[in-house]
Design an enzyme around this catalytic site. Structure first.
Site, PDB file in Angstrom:
ATOM      1  N   SER A 137     -20.891 -31.988  40.919  1.00 61.87           N
ATOM      2  CA  SER A 137     -21.491 -32.463  41.892  1.00 61.87           C
ATOM      3  C   SER A 137     -21.326 -33.766  41.614  1.00 61.87           C
ATOM      4  O   SER A 137     -21.672 -35.051  42.323  1.00 61.87           O
ATOM      5  CB  SER A 137     -23.225 -31.564  42.445  1.00 61.87           C
ATOM      6  OG  SER A 137     -23.779 -31.895  41.809  1.00 61.87           O
ATOM      7  N   HIS A 185     -29.366 -36.654  42.091  1.00 64.03           N
ATOM      8  CA  HIS A 185     -28.114 -37.362  41.615  1.00 64.03           C
ATOM      9  C   HIS A 185     -27.820 -38.894  41.699  1.00 64.03           C
ATOM     10  O   HIS A 185     -28.289 -39.382  42.023  1.00 64.03           O
ATOM     11  CB  HIS A 185     -27.173 -36.310  42.492  1.00 64.03           C
ATOM     12  CG  HIS A 185     -26.839 -35.425  42.759  1.00 64.03           C
ATOM     13  ND1 HIS A 185     -27.744 -34.215  43.283  1.00 64.03           N
ATOM     14  CD2 HIS A 185     -25.741 -34.769  41.809  1.00 64.03           C
ATOM     15  CE1 HIS A 185     -27.385 -32.817  42.481  1.00 64.03           C
ATOM     16  NE2 HIS A 185     -25.898 -33.016  41.954  1.00 64.03           N
TER      17      HIS A 185
END
Length: 268
Positions: A44, A250
């Protein structure tokens, strides 16, 4: 005089032969197609989860047009660009589902992988919900995996890349430290938990860098560009706990363009 003349003739013969062979080799090389395609592999952090602007065709892989691979490709126009990085990917997923675009014409490969193998999501969930003691224990468990199991998993991936794309320059990107210690956060994880998570990020980067170097790959450390932009810095390029939860911890779009892209561009 005769010996000198013989030596001169012999020298001239070898020089002429060497030049002829060199020219033939150069001509043969010139006929080979240049390896210029770019393939972006990984998890990711490479697909761009957290950056938004997801390609609907990528489904649950959440590939973002604001992820560093897409930004680099847009700026440099490689002869081909294949983006197979996927949210949640582990080393086994790269081996089974991401390597198809690699070939002898692949000139550049990027990859970030290993965090999910080591239990990144579960570790952060434990730390966020179960307190300091549970957090430190889960981080220790992740570090044991990084030492004992992850190196072999990385070797499998790196070997496969080398076999399928022997001419490629491979850039392995690391993970940033999550927290600025003694920063602006007044709630959430304890300082001890934050320090342990940072140390675990350094640990996985160290192991990954060693495995990358042993395969002749370039390791790209993003900690310098993320410095001053960690969580609790007041100018974070990382999401904290978010909704959707998938984007938690993230890089934001700024983290991809300001944190990852310049490091990758330099290494590439």
């Amino acid at each position: 005089m005769k010996l000198s003349r013989f030596a001169a003739l012999t020298s001239a013969f070898f020089v002429t032969t060497a030049l002829a062979l060199t020219g033939a080799s150069a001509a043969a090389s010139a006929q080979l197609p240049a390896a210029t395609g770019y393939v972006a592999l990984g998890d990711s952090y490479s697909s761009g989860v957290g950056a938004g602007s997801y390609d609907g065709a990528s489904g649950s892989c959440k590939r973002s047009t604001k992820a560093y691979p897409a930004l680099w490709a847009a700026a440099h126009s490689p002869s081909s660009f294949q983006f197979t990085a996927c949210s949640g990917a582990r080393t086994g997923d790269v081996l089974s589902g991401q390597l198809a675009p690699l070939s002898s014409s692949t000139g550049l490969v990027s990859i970030s992988i290993g965090g999910n193998d080591a239990g990144f999501a579960d570790t952060m969930t434990t730390c966020a919900l179960q307190g300091e003691s549970a957090c430190l224990a889960r981080v220790a468990q992740a570090r044991t995996y990084i030492d004992t199991t992850l190196p072999g998993r990385l070797d499998q991936v790196y070997d496969a890349i080398s076999q399928k794309a022997p001419a490629a320059h491979v850039v392995v990107l690391g993970y940033p430290r999550f927290y600025k210690l003694r920063g602006t956060c007044i709630a959430g994880l304890s300082e001890k938990s934050r320090a342990a998570i940072n140390a675990a990020a350094d640990h996985i980067n160290g192991v990954t860098a060693k495995r990358a170097a042993d395969h002749g790959f370039t390791f790209a450390d993003v900690n310098a560009t993320f410095s001053g932009h960690e969580l609790c810095s007041g100018s974070a390029w990382l999401h904290s706990v978010t909704f959707p939860v998938l984007e938690s911890y993230h890089p934001t779009a700024a983290g991809q363009s300001g944190g990852y892209l310049p490091v990758f561009a330099s290494a590439a």
